[in-house]
Design an enzyme around this catalytic site. Structure first.
Site, PDB file in Angstrom:
ATOM      1  N   ILE A  54       0.848  -1.195   0.000  1.00 30.06           N
ATOM      2  CA  ILE A  54       0.000   0.000   0.000  1.00 30.06           C
ATOM      3  C   ILE A  54       0.886   1.248   0.000  1.00 30.06           C
ATOM      4  CG2 ILE A  54      -1.901   1.180   1.139  1.00 30.06           C
ATOM      5  CD1 ILE A  54      -2.468  -1.698   0.020  1.00 30.06           C
ATOM      6  N   GLU A  55       0.853   1.957  -1.111  1.00 30.86           N
ATOM      7  CA  GLU A  55       1.726   3.126  -1.279  1.00 30.86           C
ATOM      8  C   GLU A  55       0.964   4.405  -1.580  1.00 30.86           C
ATOM      9  OE1 GLU A  55       5.273   2.416  -3.581  1.00 30.86           O
ATOM     10  OE2 GLU A  55       5.076   0.246  -3.375  1.00 30.86           O
ATOM     11  N   GLY A  56      -0.359   4.352  -1.445  1.00 27.92           N
ATOM     12  CA  GLY A  56      -1.155   5.546  -1.697  1.00 27.92           C
ATOM     13  C   GLY A  56      -2.555   5.372  -1.162  1.00 27.92           C
TER      14      GLY A  56
END
Length: 307
Positions: free
Chosen positions: A141-143
């Site tokens: 999860i990067e955003g």
């Protein structure tokens, strides 16, 4: 069960992400599973949710009738082939370029049911990998928002416990700065089996070893804050100089770092994760060199302890 079956308790696993052709092209999933180099593969990515969309970078182009959901029988056959050789195969949700997130815990719990039915041990009318049953889910999860991920993991685990003897895994792929901006609170409250820390593209990456390299911080987290005190930490490494903006080190240097970490933090080390298969395996056998070195060193250490 194959003799070389994936062992979550090992400190010498070699895990690769596959599906994004980051080297410009990629071999089939089945080809990367051949031999003893790779222990687990993470498919990338389920890049949109809860409106489910997959991207395996042109490896699969077919969709279900009247749908934009990928239908990938060839990948399904490769998943089964990998598993028959003792490899674990997981699906990664998120990625750097996806569009995803939950509006509430309830939204996340409902989508956990969808993931269980579409990719794991449940049943759905449309399963992208047909009757192939994946071994778990990875959260990269990067955003977006941080909402709902702990509830998502908890709901998935409720399915795991009622599914019989098959072992399923939950993994996460945080950036090395601690705490991770997106997964930090989830890592503290939800049960993760493995954490693939991205030690690249950041000040705390492999290129900063030993001065700013912060495996010690993650070791402390594993022992004192993680919901699962037996969680395994992986050293995430770029598979070639072009695989990341910074953090690449050659195979012998990485093996040396891993052995140093094993000597200091043996109880938490799970092995090496690399981005990605197309870079690592095709980079003058970088991946094979890393995997062989860390496995040999782990075996030697085990033998010394038995003497």
């Amino acid at each position: 069960m194959p003799v070389n079956a994936f062992d979550v308790s090992s400190s010498s696993n070699f895990v690769v992400y596959w599906g994004q052709s980051s080297a410009g092209s990629q071999k089939s999933l089945g080809e990367y599973c051949q031999g003893s180099t790779v222990d687990a593969v993470v498919l990338a990515f389920l890049y949109q949710f809860p409106n489910t969309k997959l991207d395996l970078s042109a490896t699969c182009r077919t969709t279900f009738p009247n749908s934009d959901l990928l239908h990938c029988p060839d990948v399904a056959a490769d998943i089964k082939s990998c598993q028959s050789q003792g490899k674990a195969v997981l699906l990664s949700m998120g990625g750097a370029a996806g569009s995803y997130g939950f509006s509430s815990d309830s939204d996340a719990q409902q989508y956990a049911d969808t993931v269980w039915n579409m990719f794991l041990g449940g049943n759905a009318t449309q399963r992208p990998f047909d009757d192939a049953i994946l071994d778990g889910i990875d959260l990269d999860i990067e955003g977006g928002s941080t909402t709902g991920y702990a509830a998502f993991v908890s709901q998935l685990r409720s399915h795991f416990t009622s599914s019989g003897s098959k072992k399923y895994y939950i993994t996460g792929a945080p950036q090395c700065p601690f705490p991770d901006a997106m997964l930090g609170s989830t890592l503290n409250s939800a049960w993760f089996d493995m954490v693939f820390v991205q030690f690249y593209n950041n000040y705390c990456g492999l290129g900063a070893y030993p001065k700013s390299f912060n495996y010690d911080t993650w070791d402390t987290w594993a022992k004192s804050q993680s919901a699962n005190k037996d969680v395994k930490i992986y050293i995430g490494a770029p598979g070639s100089p072009s695989a990341a903006g910074s953090g690449y080190v050659d195979a012998s240097t990485l093996a040396s770092i891993v052995n140093d970490i094993r000597g200091k933090y043996a109880s938490t080390l799970g092995g090496v994760m690399t981005w990605d298969a197309s870079q690592a395996i095709d980079n003058s056998n970088w991946g094979a060199g890393v995997s062989s070195s860390i496995k040999s060193a782990s075996l030697s250490m085990t033998k010394r302890r038995r003497l």
